[in-house]
Design a protein around this motif. Sequence first.
Motif, PDB file in Angstrom:
ATOM      1  N   ASN A  93      35.950  34.156  36.692  1.00  0.00           N
ATOM      2  CA  ASN A  93      35.218  35.298  37.214  1.00  0.00           C
ATOM      3  C   ASN A  93      35.910  35.921  38.574  1.00  0.00           C
ATOM      4  O   ASN A  93      35.506  37.143  38.791  1.00  0.00           O
ATOM      5  N   LYS A  94      36.768  35.134  39.109  1.00  0.00           N
ATOM      6  CA  LYS A  94      37.228  35.770  40.450  1.00  0.00           C
ATOM      7  C   LYS A  94      38.966  35.751  40.239  1.00  0.00           C
ATOM      8  O   LYS A  94      39.580  34.756  40.480  1.00  0.00           O
ATOM      9  N   CYS A 146      40.996  40.735  43.831  1.00  0.00           N
ATOM     10  CA  CYS A 146      40.182  40.871  45.100  1.00  0.00           C
ATOM     11  C   CYS A 146      39.212  42.167  45.059  1.00  0.00           C
ATOM     12  O   CYS A 146      39.688  43.130  44.611  1.00  0.00           O
ATOM     13  N   SER A 147      37.933  41.769  45.702  1.00  0.00           N
ATOM     14  CA  SER A 147      37.130  42.922  45.536  1.00  0.00           C
ATOM     15  C   SER A 147      37.234  43.837  46.700  1.00  0.00           C
ATOM     16  O   SER A 147      36.673  45.027  47.056  1.00  0.00           O
ATOM     17  N   GLY A 181      41.904  44.637  45.472  1.00  0.00           N
ATOM     18  CA  GLY A 181      42.362  45.047  44.092  1.00  0.00           C
ATOM     19  C   GLY A 181      43.561  43.848  43.823  1.00  0.00           C
ATOM     20  O   GLY A 181      43.817  43.897  42.674  1.00  0.00           O
ATOM     21  N   CYS A 201      43.852  36.170  48.105  1.00  0.00           N
ATOM     22  CA  CYS A 201      44.203  37.492  47.673  1.00  0.00           C
ATOM     23  C   CYS A 201      45.784  37.263  48.225  1.00  0.00           C
ATOM     24  O   CYS A 201      46.350  37.203  49.209  1.00  0.00           O
TER      25      CYS A 201
END
Length: 262
Positions: A106-107, A110-111, A114, A128
């Motif tokens: 699910n990861k 990077c939120s 990106g 990231c």
Amino acid sequence: MLSNQDDVFSKTQFVFRGDSIILQNGNLPDENIVRRCMEHQIASDWFAETEYNYSALLLEKDAPNPAGCEDIHLRDFFWRMKDSDEHKKLAALSARAKGLLSFRKNKRFCSICGGPLHDDKQFTARTCSKCGHQFFPQIEPAVIVLVSKGNEILLAQHMNRTYNFYSCIAGFVEVGETIEHAVVREIKEETGLDVKDVRYVASQSWPFPDQLMLAFRAEYAGGEIKIQKEEIRDAQFFPRDDLPQTPPPGSVAWNLIHECFE
């Protein structure tokens, strides 16, 4: 720290498919099974955690079981591992392995910017490749409560479940509240009842995908049952010696209902 190098194998091998765990002749599979899964490219992810001396592999959803292997629900594996301290440690390790596989799945990006994420070289985290931001596994705390009224206990059928058995009231802890307040709020919201004497009992990692179940007992303090129809199909007080169908062994709910916590 996680590693996905192909030459890193550990004492304990976990192989999962969805919410099931793969067993070889009733035991965890050996290194040869893991290698065969990787050679036939039926694994969607694999990693090893050398600090805990285990590796974990996730099979593709439609991949066949390796020869000589069967799959059982992870909950049933928890139940099989209840007899000794060594078995309990193995159950906890399997929950960690399953939870980290879900975290890696699910990861992926990077939120913040990106960018693609990769396993951190120092921590159990994803970092990231562009901005360097770290993401650690998230655990979602949830309370589960057995309410007593004399010789009766409160059980409910939940709307968002595909099965028909009755279980304890449960719900997630919200931002800014204590777990004790979450117990009182969830019972009030879902059944309209007031409770008292809230007592912590035990906890269980529940990696479906990332919950930590916090088990409580409480006493009925007043009110009439008025169900929250969006969440609850039915709720009743049942005599302890005449219970409806309940969750299967291996779950924290079963332990609460059948008083199997040590």
